[in-house]
Design a protein around this motif. Structure first.
Motif, short mmCIF file in Angstrom:
data_model
loop_
_atom_site.label_atom_id
_atom_site.label_comp_id
_atom_site.label_asym_id
_atom_site.label_seq_id
_atom_site.Cartn_x
_atom_site.Cartn_y
_atom_site.Cartn_z
N LEU A 82 1.64 1.25 4.92
CA LEU A 82 3.00 0.72 4.87
C LEU A 82 3.15 -0.47 5.82
O LEU A 82 3.68 -1.52 5.45
CB LEU A 82 4.01 1.82 5.21
CG LEU A 82 5.48 1.46 5.09
CD1 LEU A 82 5.83 1.05 3.68
CD2 LEU A 82 6.33 2.65 5.53
N GLY A 83 2.66 -0.32 7.03
CA GLY A 83 2.69 -1.42 7.99
C GLY A 83 1.85 -2.59 7.51
O GLY A 83 2.26 -3.76 7.62
N PRO A 118 -7.96 2.45 5.27
CA PRO A 118 -9.32 2.83 4.85
C PRO A 118 -9.75 2.16 3.55
O PRO A 118 -8.91 1.79 2.72
CB PRO A 118 -9.23 4.35 4.67
CG PRO A 118 -7.80 4.70 4.68
CD PRO A 118 -7.03 3.56 5.26
N PRO A 119 -11.06 2.02 3.36
CA PRO A 119 -11.59 1.41 2.14
C PRO A 119 -11.60 2.41 0.98
O PRO A 119 -12.65 2.78 0.47
CB PRO A 119 -12.99 0.96 2.54
CG PRO A 119 -13.40 1.95 3.59
CD PRO A 119 -12.13 2.30 4.33
N ALA A 120 -10.43 2.86 0.60
CA ALA A 120 -10.28 3.81 -0.50
C ALA A 120 -9.18 3.29 -1.42
O ALA A 120 -8.26 2.59 -0.97
CB ALA A 120 -9.93 5.19 0.04
N GLN A 168 1.10 -13.37 -8.38
CA GLN A 168 1.74 -12.31 -7.60
C GLN A 168 1.10 -10.95 -7.88
O GLN A 168 0.93 -10.14 -6.97
CB GLN A 168 3.24 -12.27 -7.91
CG GLN A 168 3.96 -13.49 -7.37
CD GLN A 168 5.33 -13.67 -7.98
OE1 GLN A 168 5.59 -13.31 -9.13
NE2 GLN A 168 6.24 -14.25 -7.20
N VAL A 169 0.74 -10.70 -9.12
CA VAL A 169 0.05 -9.45 -9.46
C VAL A 169 -1.33 -9.43 -8.81
O VAL A 169 -1.76 -8.41 -8.26
CB VAL A 169 -0.02 -9.26 -10.99
CG1 VAL A 169 -0.93 -8.10 -11.37
CG2 VAL A 169 1.38 -9.06 -11.57
N THR A 170 -2.01 -10.57 -8.84
CA THR A 170 -3.31 -10.67 -8.17
C THR A 170 -3.16 -10.40 -6.68
O THR A 170 -3.96 -9.66 -6.09
CB THR A 170 -3.93 -12.07 -8.40
OG1 THR A 170 -4.04 -12.28 -9.81
CG2 THR A 170 -5.29 -12.19 -7.75
N PHE A 171 -2.13 -10.97 -6.06
CA PHE A 171 -1.80 -10.72 -4.65
C PHE A 171 -1.72 -9.22 -4.39
O PHE A 171 -2.25 -8.73 -3.39
CB PHE A 171 -0.47 -11.43 -4.34
CG PHE A 171 0.31 -10.88 -3.18
CD1 PHE A 171 0.02 -11.29 -1.89
CD2 PHE A 171 1.36 -10.00 -3.38
CE1 PHE A 171 0.75 -10.80 -0.81
CE2 PHE A 171 2.09 -9.51 -2.32
CZ PHE A 171 1.78 -9.92 -1.02
N ALA A 172 -1.09 -8.48 -5.29
CA ALA A 172 -0.93 -7.04 -5.10
C ALA A 172 -2.27 -6.30 -5.14
O ALA A 172 -2.43 -5.29 -4.46
CB ALA A 172 0.01 -6.48 -6.17
N PHE A 173 -3.20 -6.80 -5.92
CA PHE A 173 -4.48 -6.11 -6.07
C PHE A 173 -5.56 -6.59 -5.10
O PHE A 173 -6.65 -6.02 -5.06
CB PHE A 173 -4.98 -6.23 -7.52
CG PHE A 173 -4.29 -5.28 -8.44
CD1 PHE A 173 -4.65 -3.94 -8.49
CD2 PHE A 173 -3.25 -5.71 -9.25
CE1 PHE A 173 -4.00 -3.05 -9.33
CE2 PHE A 173 -2.59 -4.84 -10.09
CZ PHE A 173 -2.96 -3.50 -10.14
N ILE A 174 -5.28 -7.61 -4.32
CA ILE A 174 -6.29 -8.12 -3.39
C ILE A 174 -6.80 -7.06 -2.42
O ILE A 174 -8.02 -6.95 -2.22
CB ILE A 174 -5.80 -9.40 -2.67
CG1 ILE A 174 -5.89 -10.57 -3.65
CG2 ILE A 174 -6.58 -9.68 -1.40
CD1 ILE A 174 -5.34 -11.88 -3.13
N PRO A 175 -5.95 -6.22 -1.81
CA PRO A 175 -6.51 -5.20 -0.91
C PRO A 175 -7.52 -4.29 -1.61
O PRO A 175 -8.54 -3.92 -1.01
CB PRO A 175 -5.27 -4.42 -0.45
CG PRO A 175 -4.14 -5.40 -0.58
CD PRO A 175 -4.47 -6.22 -1.80
N LEU A 190 -4.17 0.50 -2.85
CA LEU A 190 -3.16 0.30 -3.89
C LEU A 190 -1.75 0.46 -3.31
O LEU A 190 -0.83 -0.27 -3.68
CB LEU A 190 -3.36 1.28 -5.05
CG LEU A 190 -4.51 0.94 -6.00
CD1 LEU A 190 -4.76 2.11 -6.95
CD2 LEU A 190 -4.22 -0.33 -6.77
N ALA A 191 -1.59 1.42 -2.40
CA ALA A 191 -0.29 1.62 -1.75
C ALA A 191 0.08 0.39 -0.92
O ALA A 191 1.24 -0.07 -0.95
CB ALA A 191 -0.31 2.87 -0.88
N MET A 192 -0.88 -0.16 -0.21
CA MET A 192 -0.63 -1.37 0.58
C MET A 192 -0.22 -2.53 -0.33
O MET A 192 0.78 -3.20 -0.09
CB MET A 192 -1.89 -1.75 1.37
CG MET A 192 -1.80 -3.05 2.12
SD MET A 192 -3.41 -3.49 2.86
CE MET A 192 -3.14 -5.23 3.16
#
Length: 143
Positions: free
Chosen positions: A13-14, A73-75, A125-132, A80-82
């Motif tokens: 979240l942070g 963590p790398p999970a 913007q969708v790509t931004f969301a999936f970058i992590p 996805l939550a981030m």
């Protein structure tokens, strides 16, 4: 529940909140340059095409920093939550700026997504969301 599990939501979240804050601030400045200087000369579509790689590079670097700083963590689920947190906050920030700063109605904000430039922006913007998540997939850490 372990202490680490109890702290986990604060991590993603942070991280998601910091991630969107960093990228939004830089994108806001680049967006102003795009709208005021580039788009009038080259058109909206070309302006978005020029801006998108810069924003995605900033997003990649900001995500990596946030993941390290907040120890996400790398999970798949925490990443996805981030990214999901960051995406929701980004869309709310953009809507707020559109309505409060530019006095545009919701319908005007949504209509922008029907242009080619708007579709390209939404794809970024969708790509931004999936970058992590992409960062762990490309590094092999999530395997």
């Amino acid at each position: 529940m372990t202490d680490q599990q109890a702290r986990a939501p604060r991590g993603w979240l942070g991280a998601g909140t910091a991630y969107v804050a960093i990228v939004f601030l830089i994108a806001f400045v680049l967006g102003a340059v795009r709208v005021m200087l580039v788009a009038p000369r080259l058109g909206s579509t070309v302006a978005v095409l020029l801006e998108t790689p810069l924003i995605l590079t900033v997003s990649w670097l900001a995500s990596a920093w946030c993941v390290r700083t907040f120890r996400v963590p790398p999970a798949s689920i925490p990443r996805l939550a981030m990214g999901g947190t960051a995406f929701v906050l980004l869309m709310l920030l953009e809507l707020g700026v559109s309505i409060l700063l530019f006095s545009r109605p919701l319908s005007g904000y949504l209509a922008d997504f029907r242009s080619l430039a708007g579709e390209m922006g939404l794809a970024a913007q969708v790509t931004f969301a999936f970058i992590p998540l992409l960062q762990i997939r490309l590094s092999g850490a999530g395997r």
